[in-house]
Design a protein around this motif. Sequence first.
Motif, mmCIF file in Angstrom:
data_model
loop_
_atom_site.group_PDB
_atom_site.id
_atom_site.type_symbol
_atom_site.label_atom_id
_atom_site.label_comp_id
_atom_site.label_asym_id
_atom_site.label_seq_id
_atom_site.Cartn_x
_atom_site.Cartn_y
_atom_site.Cartn_z
ATOM 1 N N LEU A 298 -33.990 14.730 -5.510
ATOM 2 C CA LEU A 298 -34.967 14.521 -6.578
ATOM 3 C C LEU A 298 -34.432 15.047 -7.904
ATOM 4 N N ARG A 299 -34.974 14.489 -8.987
ATOM 5 C CA ARG A 299 -34.626 14.901 -10.345
ATOM 6 C C ARG A 299 -35.909 15.214 -11.107
ATOM 7 N N LEU A 300 -35.877 16.344 -11.814
ATOM 8 C CA LEU A 300 -36.995 16.757 -12.660
ATOM 9 C C LEU A 300 -36.436 17.264 -13.982
ATOM 10 N N ARG A 301 -37.178 17.069 -15.069
ATOM 11 C CA ARG A 301 -36.794 17.615 -16.369
ATOM 12 C C ARG A 301 -37.930 18.486 -16.885
ATOM 13 N N GLU A 307 -32.896 19.499 -17.290
ATOM 14 C CA GLU A 307 -32.918 18.685 -16.072
ATOM 15 C C GLU A 307 -32.348 19.456 -14.884
ATOM 16 N N ILE A 308 -33.059 19.377 -13.776
ATOM 17 C CA ILE A 308 -32.620 19.993 -12.520
ATOM 18 C C ILE A 308 -32.636 18.923 -11.444
ATOM 19 N N ALA A 309 -31.544 18.827 -10.706
ATOM 20 C CA ALA A 309 -31.450 17.894 -9.579
ATOM 21 C C ALA A 309 -31.322 18.717 -8.305
ATOM 22 N N ALA A 310 -32.058 18.331 -7.303
ATOM 23 C CA ALA A 310 -32.020 19.036 -6.022
ATOM 24 C C ALA A 310 -31.704 18.056 -4.902
ATOM 25 N N SER A 311 -30.865 18.500 -3.976
ATOM 26 C CA SER A 311 -30.536 17.702 -2.796
ATOM 27 C C SER A 311 -30.792 18.570 -1.571
#
Length: 365
Positions: A298-301, A307-311
């Motif tokens: 997922l990607r959130l700003r 912006e932070i991307a999590a896997s």
Amino acid sequence: MERFSVKAVDRIAPVIPALPAGDLRQEAFERQLQTQVGKSMPVAVLARLADGSFLVRVAEQHARMALPAGTQPGTELPMTLVSTSPRPAFQQAGAGQLIHPTLVHQDLPDLRAGGPAALAAFKAQLAPGADPAGADPRNAHVSLSDAGRSIARILAAAQGPAGEAAAIRSAAPLAGPGTPEPARLAQALQGALAQSGLFYESHVAEWADGKRALPELLREPQMQRALADGVPKGMLAETDPVAAQLVSQQLATHENGRVAWQGQVWPGQDMQWEIHKDAPEGGRQQPGDAEPGWRSGLRLRFAGLGEIAASVVISGDQLHIQLKADSGETRALLRARAGELAAALGAAGSPLASLDIHSARESDV
């Protein structure tokens, strides 16, 4: 995430022989096409060969195809990739037959530049009296059933301008203003997938078995459209673009094991979310291999964090998390609170096996 399954609509005849073991080039070609099912792809026709088939270039590979006799070399045909299993199958618009490409294993370095020498050499191999070992009976036309032709028309009707399947989109935020409660947000995210219509047929089967309540089924798009328009109109996917898009998403989800969602998790906070199966090592699962794990990205700003991307990867009972952020301050903050994350996951019964925090520029998400 819910399990999903789609039963085959009909059996295609004749039976297509399996590829020989160890055909690594063909396997790589099939892996390359796995994410393109349902999309239109250009097929460049290079030449007509002596055996009546055609030399083409598709997905940057040279292959032989059994195209209609009137096909002209030098043209480009848009074809829809219908399936990749048991081997790639294409269909021309309006046709009721599948066409299977057979990769050409000879090097043809001059074809892209239009040089005639390599093409002439290749055609000579298929001239009358030449070794017929290169002929492949799997490249024959295969007739589609009526249901198969309907599916192909639905796939074509549901393609966007770039031939990309759209993600599930939620019209309203999943949570209200303010800081959402994690448990309720997780439940809302699960509901966004469960009630998206992707798993409608399996939910109908569960309802028939008494395992799912009717009110849950009534919240799904297929039931909503049937109640609003009447069942006969609501189920005509070939003439209803919205229904066609949903059927296309269902087929692509079944084929690729991938679901994408876009929407607001709370007012003003957009999120892109994708769930898919991890590909087995080498692209093919072998007998005895463990079941492939699931990857959620997922990607959130955020206004203050960027912006932070999590896997998140779940493999067996192992949980692995990777976080990426462009801001050095954000990465430092995430590392400082990593212990709290690990403790919370452990208390929830999902101990953290690994946590990696680094810059989004260091590798692709």
